[in-house]
Design a protein around this motif. Structure first.
Motif, PDB file in Angstrom:
ATOM      1  N   TRP A   6     -11.293 -15.813  18.797  1.00  0.00           N
ATOM      2  CA  TRP A   6     -10.457 -14.699  19.257  1.00  0.00           C
ATOM      3  C   TRP A   6      -9.440 -14.302  18.193  1.00  0.00           C
ATOM      4  O   TRP A   6      -9.205 -13.113  17.951  1.00  0.00           O
ATOM      5  CB  TRP A   6      -9.742 -15.054  20.561  1.00  0.00           C
ATOM      6  N   LEU A   7      -8.819 -15.286  17.563  1.00  0.00           N
ATOM      7  CA  LEU A   7      -7.842 -15.006  16.509  1.00  0.00           C
ATOM      8  C   LEU A   7      -8.494 -14.243  15.366  1.00  0.00           C
ATOM      9  O   LEU A   7      -7.954 -13.242  14.878  1.00  0.00           O
ATOM     10  CB  LEU A   7      -7.220 -16.313  16.003  1.00  0.00           C
ATOM     11  N   PHE A   8      -9.685 -14.678  14.963  1.00  0.00           N
ATOM     12  CA  PHE A   8     -10.424 -13.989  13.895  1.00  0.00           C
ATOM     13  C   PHE A   8     -10.724 -12.549  14.283  1.00  0.00           C
ATOM     14  O   PHE A   8     -10.540 -11.629  13.486  1.00  0.00           O
ATOM     15  CB  PHE A   8     -11.717 -14.746  13.571  1.00  0.00           C
ATOM     16  N   LEU A   9     -11.205 -12.333  15.504  1.00  0.00           N
ATOM     17  CA  LEU A   9     -11.542 -10.975  15.943  1.00  0.00           C
ATOM     18  C   LEU A   9     -10.305 -10.073  15.957  1.00  0.00           C
ATOM     19  O   LEU A   9     -10.360  -8.917  15.520  1.00  0.00           O
ATOM     20  CB  LEU A   9     -12.196 -11.016  17.321  1.00  0.00           C
ATOM     21  N   MET A  10      -9.189 -10.587  16.484  1.00  0.00           N
ATOM     22  CA  MET A  10      -7.974  -9.773  16.547  1.00  0.00           C
ATOM     23  C   MET A  10      -7.444  -9.458  15.151  1.00  0.00           C
ATOM     24  O   MET A  10      -7.116  -8.304  14.841  1.00  0.00           O
ATOM     25  CB  MET A  10      -6.903 -10.482  17.382  1.00  0.00           C
ATOM     26  N   LEU A  11      -7.348 -10.486  14.311  1.00  0.00           N
ATOM     27  CA  LEU A  11      -6.828 -10.262  12.960  1.00  0.00           C
ATOM     28  C   LEU A  11      -7.725  -9.337  12.146  1.00  0.00           C
ATOM     29  O   LEU A  11      -7.224  -8.450  11.435  1.00  0.00           O
ATOM     30  CB  LEU A  11      -6.640 -11.597  12.235  1.00  0.00           C
ATOM     31  N   ALA A  17      -8.094  -1.857  10.698  1.00  0.00           N
ATOM     32  CA  ALA A  17      -7.366  -0.655  11.122  1.00  0.00           C
ATOM     33  C   ALA A  17      -6.296  -0.285  10.091  1.00  0.00           C
ATOM     34  O   ALA A  17      -6.099   0.906   9.797  1.00  0.00           O
ATOM     35  CB  ALA A  17      -6.734  -0.879  12.488  1.00  0.00           C
ATOM     36  N   MET A  18      -5.624  -1.281   9.539  1.00  0.00           N
ATOM     37  CA  MET A  18      -4.583  -0.999   8.533  1.00  0.00           C
ATOM     38  C   MET A  18      -5.210  -0.458   7.247  1.00  0.00           C
ATOM     39  O   MET A  18      -4.671   0.476   6.627  1.00  0.00           O
ATOM     40  CB  MET A  18      -3.764  -2.254   8.257  1.00  0.00           C
ATOM     41  N   ILE A  19      -6.331  -1.025   6.835  1.00  0.00           N
ATOM     42  CA  ILE A  19      -7.012  -0.567   5.617  1.00  0.00           C
ATOM     43  C   ILE A  19      -7.460   0.887   5.776  1.00  0.00           C
ATOM     44  O   ILE A  19      -7.342   1.690   4.857  1.00  0.00           O
ATOM     45  CB  ILE A  19      -8.212  -1.488   5.281  1.00  0.00           C
ATOM     46  N   LYS A  20      -7.942   1.221   6.962  1.00  0.00           N
ATOM     47  CA  LYS A  20      -8.433   2.589   7.206  1.00  0.00           C
ATOM     48  C   LYS A  20      -7.303   3.550   7.574  1.00  0.00           C
ATOM     49  O   LYS A  20      -7.552   4.718   7.844  1.00  0.00           O
ATOM     50  CB  LYS A  20      -9.483   2.563   8.304  1.00  0.00           C
ATOM     51  N   GLY A  21      -6.053   3.028   7.626  1.00  0.00           N
ATOM     52  CA  GLY A  21      -4.923   3.883   7.945  1.00  0.00           C
ATOM     53  C   GLY A  21      -4.856   4.272   9.416  1.00  0.00           C
ATOM     54  O   GLY A  21      -4.363   5.342   9.767  1.00  0.00           O
ATOM     55  N   ALA A  29      -4.624   0.967  21.683  1.00  0.00           N
ATOM     56  CA  ALA A  29      -5.621   0.133  22.382  1.00  0.00           C
ATOM     57  C   ALA A  29      -4.954  -1.031  23.094  1.00  0.00           C
ATOM     58  O   ALA A  29      -5.336  -1.375  24.217  1.00  0.00           O
ATOM     59  CB  ALA A  29      -6.659  -0.377  21.391  1.00  0.00           C
ATOM     60  N   VAL A  30      -3.942  -1.638  22.463  1.00  0.00           N
ATOM     61  CA  VAL A  30      -3.225  -2.758  23.094  1.00  0.00           C
ATOM     62  C   VAL A  30      -2.528  -2.283  24.357  1.00  0.00           C
ATOM     63  O   VAL A  30      -2.602  -2.919  25.413  1.00  0.00           O
ATOM     64  CB  VAL A  30      -2.224  -3.398  22.102  1.00  0.00           C
ATOM     65  N   LEU A  31      -1.843  -1.138  24.270  1.00  0.00           N
ATOM     66  CA  LEU A  31      -1.132  -0.614  25.446  1.00  0.00           C
ATOM     67  C   LEU A  31      -2.099  -0.203  26.551  1.00  0.00           C
ATOM     68  O   LEU A  31      -1.856  -0.468  27.733  1.00  0.00           O
ATOM     69  CB  LEU A  31      -0.244   0.569  25.034  1.00  0.00           C
TER      70      LEU A  31
END
Length: 195
Positions: A6-11, A17-21, A29-31
């Motif tokens: 789970w940690l791997f999937l989330m990170l 997402a950060m790399i793609k801006g 998605a979290v909210l």
């Protein structure tokens, strides 16, 4: 191991997402996921509370006792190592009754009580007894006649026929329970408990 997965999937999701801006997509998605979880939880609380109440009424009316008398010969057949009037037998029957009615949440406390009572009879506490293994197989793959929680979730999300799954649920859980009981019996012959 699952926590690491789970940690791997989330990170990895956050990093990509950060790399793609698109970091705002992660926040959205979290909210949205949190909102959906809360809405579903409130809907399930109502369903579970209702069916737990029905279970209490059935218990007070003697229906659970009647069901336990009906099921007791089968329990004696599946659990020959348990004394006939041992508290574990009652807890096993209550767990199976809750699972049959689709109340997995109500079955959990009774299942834990059954395991505690069977552990008291266990001469080797570090190993599971055959009765514990049989109970685990039955509890995991129990017949479900009325999948109340699933029907409730389907109704919560606007299904036109939330109870349409009853027939297939009965068939699937009957097959699963049959396979679990047969596998337990067959594996016990191939791998007898060490003395």
């Amino acid at each position: 191991m699952v926590n690491l997965l789970w940690l791997f999937l989330m990170l990895s999701g956050v990093i990509i997402a950060m790399i793609k801006g698109r970091a705002e997509a992660v926040t959205a998605a979290v909210l949205e996921g949190a909102k959906t979880a809360v809405d579903t939880s409130f809907g399930l609380i109502a369903i579970i509370a209702f069916w737990l109440g029905v279970m209490r009424v059935a218990e007070a009316a003697g229906l659970v006792e009647f069901l336990s008398r009906l099921v007791r010969p089968l329990v004696r057949l599946l659990f020959p190592g348990l004394p006939p009037n041992h508290p574990a037998v009652g807890a096993i029957i209550l767990t199976l009754a809750a699972n049959i009615l689709g109340l997995g949440n109500a079955a959990t406390p009774a299942g834990l009580a059954a395991m505690r009572e069977m552990q008291k009879l266990n001469p080797h506490p570090e190993e599971a007894t055959p009765a514990m293994c049989t109970f685990l197989a039955l509890n995991t793959a129990c017949l479900t006649l009325v999948p109340t929680t699933v029907i409730g979730i389907r109704a919560l999300y606007g299904s036109r026929e939330p109870a349409a799954i009853i027939g297939t649920t009965i068939l699937a859980t009957a097959c699963g329970m049959t396979v679990a009981v047969l596998a337990d019996a067959v594996l016990r012959r191939f791998y007898p408990k060490s003395k």
